[in-house]
Each structure stands twice: as C-alpha cells, then as structure tokens.
Design a protein around this motif. Structure first.
Motif, PDB file in Angstrom:
ATOM      1  N   SER A  70      -6.350  -4.574   2.087  1.00 61.59           N
ATOM      2  CA  SER A  70      -6.511  -3.123   1.970  1.00 61.59           C
ATOM      3  C   SER A  70      -7.968  -2.702   1.783  1.00 61.59           C
ATOM      4  CB  SER A  70      -5.681  -2.599   0.795  1.00 61.59           C
ATOM      5  OG  SER A  70      -6.290  -2.935  -0.459  1.00 61.59           O
TER       6      SER A  70
ATOM      7  N   GLN B 222      -3.628   3.148   6.686  1.00 63.19           N
ATOM      8  CA  GLN B 222      -4.543   3.608   5.642  1.00 63.19           C
ATOM      9  C   GLN B 222      -5.474   4.698   6.159  1.00 63.19           C
ATOM     10  OE1 GLN B 222      -5.882  -0.614   4.581  1.00 63.19           O
ATOM     11  NE2 GLN B 222      -6.235   0.480   2.658  1.00 63.19           N
TER      12      GLN B 222
ATOM     13  N   SER C  19       0.867  -1.176   0.000  1.00 62.09           N
ATOM     14  CA  SER C  19       0.000   0.000   0.000  1.00 62.09           C
ATOM     15  C   SER C  19       0.901   1.222   0.000  1.00 62.09           C
ATOM     16  CB  SER C  19      -0.909  -0.001   1.235  1.00 62.09           C
ATOM     17  OG  SER C  19      -1.914  -0.972   1.101  1.00 62.09           O
TER      18      SER C  19
END
Length: 415
Positions: A213, A240, A167
């Motif tokens: 994710s 995130q 990510s």
C-alpha cells in the motif's frame, strides 16, 4: 481408502509447482470446479506449508530413505510430514491419507516412514536450522550480502503464514477483530477468508499487503489529477489512486490480468480507464501526458515469499539480471510519461538490490531527481527509509505484528 479430496488437491498443487514449475495461484485456478471452497482453501494451506518448510521436511525424511523415491511418492511423504509436524493433524489421519496418495508400489514405504516421523520427527525438526534449510542457498547468499545478519530474521519471517491485510475504502470501518496498523492497513489473522468478511460484496475493502500500500500513498495524488498506473493488475494500487480522487489510467499488458483488474474495480464501485497494452510503446505515444505516474514493475517477487512461498522454488539467479533489465526499460518509459514538475514512484516487490537500489543511478541518468521519502510519511517504518531517501521494507519489519512484504520504493520528480 480412496484419496481424500483435500489431500489430492494439495498433491496436485505441489506437483504443479515443483514438477511443472507453475505458480501456486495458477495451479489453484486449475483445480476441479467441483472442489468445495473449504477443501480448496485447506489444500492451499497444506501445499503452502510444504513449500515454506520444504528444506526442513526433506531433512526430516532423509534418514528414513535409502534413495529418493519417485516424485509422486515424495510429494505424499512431504504432505504427510507437514501434516504431522506443522499442521497438527492427528497421526492416524495424516499417515492414512498420505498412504492413499502414494502410488501403490510405494504405499508400504510411505506408511513405514511416516509412522517413524510421527514418533521421532518432532525432535528431529526441533534440532534443525530451519532458516537455512528452508531458504535456497543462492537467496541466502544474496540476502546476506545485502542485509548482513538480518538475513536470518528475513528467512525466519518466511516460514510463518502471512496475515490478511486489507486496504479500506474511504469511510469504511476496520472489520471486527482487525488490528489497525500505523499506515492505515487493517490486519486480520492468517487464514481469514476475505469473502466471508461483512462488507466484501459491497466493496468496502480489498486485499493488499501493508507494504504494497505504500507506493500509492507516497505518490500523494491530488483530486482530479491525471495519473498513470503501469503494470497495474490486480488493481490494489489502482483502487488506492481512484479512491484518493485521481483520474487514473491503468495499463496492463496481459488481457487475463486486465480482466481481473476490471472485476476488482467493479466490486469496489471504482472507475478507471483500463488500457490493455505494452507499457513501452503505449508510453512512447503519450510523452508528458501525466502529472503523476506509478510503476510497480515486474520482478522476481522475492519480497512476497511469506505470501507466495513457491517463489523461492521457481526463481533462479539468472532471473534477477533479466528482470532488472526489463525494469530499467520500464522506468525509462515511465519517465517519459511524466509532465515537467510531475512525480514518478517506482516500486518492486523484490529483496534483490539489483531490482531496487541499483535503479537509483539509472533514474538519475534519465534526468529524474530523487524526492526523498520523509520519515513522517511512513509512521512506524522510519527505519525503512534508506540513507539515499528511498524506502526498503523487509519481511521481518513489524515482526511482532506479523511482518510485511519486502518492497523497494523510490519517488522522483521530473525537471
């Protein structure tokens, strides 16, 4: 010859998993600090190959063994067979290093068997039903009941090493040679060492499977929104949420894992409040305090076998109802944290329906309303949206790109 350090480490890893029932990552952390990083990585590669193909390797060995040898001799045979048939090690090196691992009374047996495997093994392996042999029967039966004929594709996905998924921090370009997946994940080939990728020390990215994710993306946090990330370690989803601008409180019960979460956030130059606490009493004291809550609940982790092949050898059928009950209690606690009109995303990295789809009815009984996932929210994974509006990923999805972990994700709103 003295034992090779890489093979000795692989031997220790397999003994820890198969004899003492320890996780592979835990076993890796217990290897001697003097072991070179490349030797450690190579030992992990050998051990993981054995654990992925354990049923097939034992089936290849069976005709050459009149009785099962001692566990140390068996581990040496498995390592040698994996190197001969799966990892492309030259025969003389595979045999010699495996013989050096075996207890002295079994050295002759290991030598004789592996010499036969070197010549006859490839044809034997080719004729085996690897998908069935390398999947514990109870898991095959459960997945067949849940997914029908797709069980074979799931099992076949598990025997292939997983790629490295990253990510990316906002503003970070994908590393050179990475494939950018439809969900924004940057994917690199299996065996890529994340610490050697330019930008690692600067916090430009973190390791996170493409499927892992998705829960944080589906929570769709807003800048400044108060968000609770429950069972948060090692911190990929926390990262995130913080990167998206949320004010995050990350809750983790285990002090050691919470420490790892803090270390990961520090490398990424991200800030979140980290609470070391049991979610249930912690949540009881903070009812309605958050606009959005993410719960990635503890589970059997059967969706992560491609990355953690020891899971299929450590889990037992009795673990499923026990963990499902834990998840149900955590969902109730998480629901209490959500302010009226707020959102809750529940995720498990399990392929077992008892740890996923079965929770929909329980959530409804708590007054949570399912907020269906829209196909356009998961580009390239439209087929993973269930009829009810949850998300069910499987290891065989995106198979041509290297697959993904198996996750169940559901999004709810609180009335």
């Amino acid at each position: 010859m003295p034992p090779n350090p890489t093979r000795s480490a692989a031997f220790s890893l397999l003994s820890a998993v198969l004899e003492r029932r320890r996780g592979l990552e835990e076993a890796l952390d217990s290897l001697p600090g003097t072991l070179q990083p490349r030797d450690k990585a190579a030992a992990h590669r050998i051990a993981a190959a054995v654990l992925r193909r354990l049923g097939s390797l034992d089936a290849v060995l069976e005709p050459y063994l009149r009785r099962e040898p001692s566990p140390p001799a068996l581990q040496a045979l498995r390592i040698g067979t994996a190197e001969l048939l799966l990892l492309g090690t030259p025969a003389h090196a595979a045999v010699a290093t495996a013989v050096a691992l075996a207890p002295r009374p079994f050295a002759g047996l290991v030598n004789a068997v592996l010499r036969k495997v070197a010549t006859e093994g490839p044809a034997v392996l080719e004729g085996l039903d690897a998908a069935r042999l390398d999947t514990p029967p109870w898991l095959w039966s459960a997945w067949h009941a849940a997914y029908g004929p797709k069980v074979r594709a799931i099992a076949e996905a598990h025997v292939r090493p997983a790629p490295l998924d990253l990510s990316l921090a906002p503003g970070t370009a994908a590393p050179e040679g990475a494939e950018l997946l439809p969900n924004g994940t940057a994917r690199l080939p299996p065996g890529t060492r994340i610490t050697e990728i330019p930008g690692f020390a600067e916090g430009g990215f973190w390791a996170q499977d493409a499927a892992a994710s998705l829960p944080a993306r589906l929570l769709a946090v807003r800048p400044g929104e108060k968000v609770a990330d429950l069972c948060a370690a090692p911190g990929g989803k926390t990262a995130q949420l913080v990167a998206a601008g949320a004010a995050v409180t990350a809750v983790e019960k285990d002090e050691r894992r919470a420490g790892r979460l803090r270390e990961n956030l520090a490398r990424l130059r991200l800030e979140a409040e980290v609470a070391v606490a049991d979610v249930i009493p912690w949540a009881a004291a903070r009812r309605g305090a958050f606009g959005a809550v993410l719960l990635d609940a503890p589970c059997t982790a059967t969706g992560t076998i491609r990355r953690h092949p020891e899971v299929q050898h450590l889990r037992r059928p009795r673990d499923v109802p026990k963990l499902a009950a834990t998840q149900a209690a955590l969902i109730e606690a998480a629901a209490g944290l959500v302010a009226p009109g707020g959102r809750l995303v529940v995720a498990t990295c399990s392929l077992q329906p008892e740890e996923g789809e079965a929770h929909l009815a329980r959530a409804a009984a708590l007054g949570l309303r399912l907020d269906p996932v829209r196909p356009e929210e998961v580009p390239g994974l439209e087929a993973a949206v269930t009829a009810e509006g949850a998300l069910r990923t499987r290891p065989d999805l995106w198979g041509e790109r290297g697959g993904m972990d198996g996750f169940f994700v559901a999004r709810f709103t609180r009335g």
